[in-house]
Design a protein around this motif. Structure first.
Motif, PDB file in Angstrom:
ATOM      1  N   ASP A  94      -2.260  -9.443   0.087  1.00 46.20           N
ATOM      2  CA  ASP A  94      -3.411  -8.730   0.632  1.00 46.20           C
ATOM      3  C   ASP A  94      -3.017  -7.677   1.659  1.00 46.20           C
ATOM      4  N   ARG A  98      -1.821  -8.034   4.638  1.00 48.95           N
ATOM      5  CA  ARG A  98      -2.139  -8.351   6.032  1.00 48.95           C
ATOM      6  C   ARG A  98      -0.930  -8.760   6.853  1.00 48.95           C
ATOM      7  N   LYS A 117      -2.145  -3.828  10.051  1.00 45.60           N
ATOM      8  CA  LYS A 117      -3.505  -3.286  10.043  1.00 45.60           C
ATOM      9  C   LYS A 117      -3.442  -1.839   9.582  1.00 45.60           C
ATOM     10  N   ASN A 118      -4.158  -1.543   8.511  1.00 47.48           N
ATOM     11  CA  ASN A 118      -4.179  -0.185   7.951  1.00 47.48           C
ATOM     12  C   ASN A 118      -2.763   0.347   7.677  1.00 47.48           C
ATOM     13  N   GLY A 119      -1.938  -0.529   7.174  1.00 47.63           N
ATOM     14  CA  GLY A 119      -0.571  -0.145   6.827  1.00 47.63           C
ATOM     15  C   GLY A 119       0.387  -0.078   7.995  1.00 47.63           C
ATOM     16  N   GLN A 120      -0.112  -0.360   9.203  1.00 50.39           N
ATOM     17  CA  GLN A 120       0.731  -0.284  10.402  1.00 50.39           C
ATOM     18  C   GLN A 120       1.074  -1.677  10.901  1.00 50.39           C
ATOM     19  N   GLY A 151       0.828  -1.202   0.000  1.00 50.84           N
ATOM     20  CA  GLY A 151       0.000   0.000   0.000  1.00 50.84           C
ATOM     21  C   GLY A 151       0.857   1.245   0.000  1.00 50.84           C
ATOM     22  N   ASN A 152       0.660   2.099   0.990  1.00 49.39           N
ATOM     23  CA  ASN A 152       1.428   3.336   1.108  1.00 49.39           C
ATOM     24  C   ASN A 152       2.508   3.251   2.186  1.00 49.39           C
ATOM     25  N   THR A 153       2.879   2.017   2.534  1.00 48.36           N
ATOM     26  CA  THR A 153       3.872   1.825   3.587  1.00 48.36           C
ATOM     27  C   THR A 153       5.099   1.103   3.040  1.00 48.36           C
ATOM     28  N   GLN A 180       1.702  -4.495  13.481  1.00 47.57           N
ATOM     29  CA  GLN A 180       1.262  -4.694  14.856  1.00 47.57           C
ATOM     30  C   GLN A 180       2.387  -5.396  15.623  1.00 47.57           C
TER      31      GLN A 180
END
Length: 723
Positions: free
Chosen positions: A151, A153, A186-189, A103-105, A191
């Motif tokens: 994906d 994840r 989660k949401n590019g972060q 994504g953007n990470t 965990q």
């Protein structure tokens, strides 16, 4: 168990593929980006920089690479693929070992180890656009490969905790052991508080207590394949649970027809059984993956293997990949005693509905392109790369392949490290421009370091070349058919003295004598007991006459000697590369030796002036009432200024006695080779060394690839039309 010996059917496939010139769909290099262009303002250009692992944003417009020596991540804007733009560096507090984008990470593994016995590191998450640090997960060990699931994840990190190769000759075990870390996202972060540590001990037969995971990759089912290179083992992990679904040995390969000795010659008659010891791995689909068998401790199978995740071998390349490298003149002879061409990186991508597999040879500096068939992959082509391609990324939505080439030869004043871009289209394959054929028993003709060129006096397009002292134990005359594209080396005639390979030669020039034999110019190095001289060989390559340089000339010697030879009537003319001690700084000798009177003479040739480095001669050839001379500087890349062909009318060639004042000839520019050297969108090479004019009056030129030693290994072969 070893796989069976390389099948004849593969040899037939390889021969057929090598003969292909134009594919319906093919890859060609369209741009190069020098990593030094990303150095911050004020940084010394001599600072080492090295793009190693490379990733691309989802839109395919941004590249991010790990730069270990500079301890940074490098960004490149490729919105305009033909003009990559420096995006700058993000400095880190440690050594980045790998990078991936979800994504953007941007996710990067960063090594902060104090020692081999106290490994440490972290996983960093960085905003792709903002470049702000989003999170940092302590990994508790030294990371190597990083991968993001399709994906988004999960992130997987191979914690290698690499061994000290100088301790106990690098033998395992050397604790602490490595493992694989799986981090939910989660949401590019990432965990960090939910990361899982997957224990890999007890799996392999080799070093079971000390697994060293090297490379990881996800399939669409969130299954992770991991290579344990030093352990010669493979494992499949379920990302959600951290459970090991399967594991098995990578096995070994019986290799026939390989060069197994570093001895300044190419001899493809050896055999070995080698452990695969895979480095990079990529899934081809949900069930199949491909490994690059680079080797490390006791292995290196010189090719690639396709496995099913249940452990079955579906395809083994054997020596076929390395043979394609040999045919293209990219074989790294200096690595013969170790792991040969060393396939290291792998990339897989779908282009125009077809899946392609890309195999990166670290030592040969090429990328093998294969089309997946579901069974035996079809060889498509070899791509020229920068020096030591470490990784590649596919951008199918933009029809792009990108390689990161890690070798930065700043200390040797050589080529710098590059990122290179390749476009997928229906254009003809642009490289290689010259290849070899096979002998009657199927062995590829090995070649490289072409240093001089001449033409058959009667057959248009029939040329001959010699190699230089890089192959000191195998001086050779190569027959070249330039009537086809690429030009084809059809035969190799060894240069002999008393029936044995001639020693103490550095062949830099060749001229056909019109009677089936050749005159050869050898560049001397007196300090290495290699004499300056001219040699005549018969049609079988046997030296039957030697002409030594005169004492009056040799007392002014420097090591830059004969670089070309041509014949005008009864006189041999030899181009000396650089001024000797008795020459003006801006003039160099053209030596003349009269075959009937056995007398020496010379004229002076005026050299161009450059701001950096030196200028010298590389070739001389007679055609009609002109002699054509290659004049070049010793610079490459952006520093290259002079790569030119000049002519001198033969009526000026009136030699004076050596030791007297020599007449200075006047020259006329005929052709600038710089556009030719830039035409393949790589870096400009320094050594354009051979030129000739064939029986039909067409001009040809060739570069010297230095035997693929501290070089990209590329040999460029130009046709410049009627002279």
């Amino acid at each position: 168990m070893p796989v069976s010996r390389f099948k004849k059917s593969l040899l037939v496939l390889s021969i057929a593929a090598s003969a292909t010139v134009v594919q319906a769909n093919s890859f060609n290099r369209i741009a190069s980006f020098g990593a030094i262009d990303n150095l911050p303002e004020g940084t010394e250009s001599e600072r080492e920089t090295s793009p190693e692992i490379i990733a691309a944003s989802e839109d395919g417009n941004t590249l991010v690479y790990s730069d270990s020596p500079f301890e940074a991540l490098g960004f490149v804007d490729i919105t305009n693929v033909q003009m990559p733009v420096a995006g700058g560096l993000v400095k880190l507090d440690g050594e980045p070992t790998s990078v991936a984008i979800g994504g953007n990470t941007v996710f990067a593994g960063v090594n902060t180890s104090e020692s081999y016995t106290q490994p440490s590191g972290y996983l960093m998450a960085l905003g792709l656009q903002t470049r702000n640090e989003l999170a940092r997960c302590d990994l508790g060990g030294q990371p190597d490969s990083v991968a993001v699931s399709k994906d988004g994840r999960y992130v997987a990190v191979a914690i290698e905790n690499e061994r000290d190769e100088d301790l106990n000759e690098g033998e395992l075990p050397q604790l602490p052991a490595g493992w694989v870390t799986v981090v939910p996202v989660k949401n590019g972060q990432p965990q960090c508080d939910k990361l899982m540590k997957v224990d890999m001990t007890g799996l392999a037969e080799i070093g079971a207590t000390d697994p060293e995971p090297e490379f990881v990759d996800f399939n669409s089912r969130n299954e992770i394949v991991v290579t344990l290179q030093e352990n010669n083992h493979l494992a499949i992990i379920d990302a959600a649970s951290g459970k090991i679904l399967n594991h098995f040995s990578a096995g070994s390969v019986e290799l026939d027809g390989i060069d197994i000795k570093k001895d300044k010659k190419l001899d493809f008659s050896g055999s070995q059984t080698r452990l695969r010891e895979p480095d990079s791995v990529k899934w081809i689909d949900e069930n199949r993956f491909v490994i690059a068998n680079e080797g490390d401790m006791n292995g290196g199978a010189r090719g690639f293997t396709i496995f099913h995740k249940d452990g079955r071998i579906l395809f083994e390349s054997g020596t076929s990949f390395e043979q394609e490298i040999i045919l293209a003149g990219h074989y790294p002879e200096k690595r013969s005693g170790k792991k040969g061409s060393e396939p290291e990186g792998v990339a897989v991508g779908e282009f125009d509905g077809q899946t392609y597999i890309f195999i990166l040879s670290e030592r040969a500096s090429v990328i093998g392109v294969y089309r997946d068939t579901g069974g035996e992959p079809e060889f498509v082509q070899l791509l020229p790369s920068g020096i030591a391609p470490e990784s590649a990324v596919v951008i199918p939505q933009r029809n792009l392949l990108v390689s990161a080439n890690e070798k930065d030869l700043i200390e040797d004043k050589g080529p710098r490290a590059h990122v290179m871009l390749y476009g997928f289209s229906d254009a003809p394959i642009a490289y290689p421009q010259i290849t070899s054929t096979r002998t009657s028993n199927g062995t590829p003709i090995g070649w490289g370091a072409l240093s001089g060129l001449t033409a058959d006096p009667a057959k248009p397009g029939m040329l001959y070349a010699v190699n230089d002292s890089f192959y000191a134990n195998q001086p050779t005359i190569f027959s070249i058919d330039a009537n086809q594209t690429p030009a084809r080396i059809t035969a190799a005639i060894p240069v002999l003295r008393d029936g044995q390979a001639a020693k103490k030669l550095d062949l830099e020039g060749i001229a056909a004598d019109g009677k089936g034999g050749f005159w050869l110019a050898s560049e001397g190095k007196t300090k290495k007991d290699v004499p300056h001289g001219i040699h005549h060989v018969n049609s079988n390559g046997e030296i039957d006459r030697t002409i030594d340089f005169p004492a009056e000339l040799l007392k002014h010697e420097i090591r830059f000697g004969a670089e070309g030879i041509t014949m005008i009537g009864e006189t041999l003319w030899v181009a000396i590369q650089r001024p000797w001690k008795d020459d003006p700084a801006d003039q160099v000798k053209l030596l003349a030796y009269h075959l009937k009177t056995n007398s020496w003479g010379a004229v002076h040739y005026p050299l161009e002036h450059v701001s950096t480095g030196w200028v010298g001669l590389s070739e001389i050839v007679n055609h009609g009432d002109q002699v054509y001379i290659i004049e070049r500087d010793n610079q490459l890349g952006e520093s290259a200024q002079v790569k030119r062909l000049y002519r001198v009318s033969t009526d000026q060639l009136k030699p004076a006695e050596i030791g007297s004042e020599l007449p200075v000839v006047k020259k006329t520019l005929v052709h600038d080779f710089l556009p030719d050297l830039k035409s393949l969108n790589g870096y400009v090479q320094d050594k354009i060394e051979g030129f000739t004019v064939d029986a039909a009056g067409n001009g040809y030129a060739v570069t010297d690839n230095d035997g693929v030693d501290d070089s990209s290994g590329e040999t460029l072969f130009f046709r410049i039309g009627k002279m």
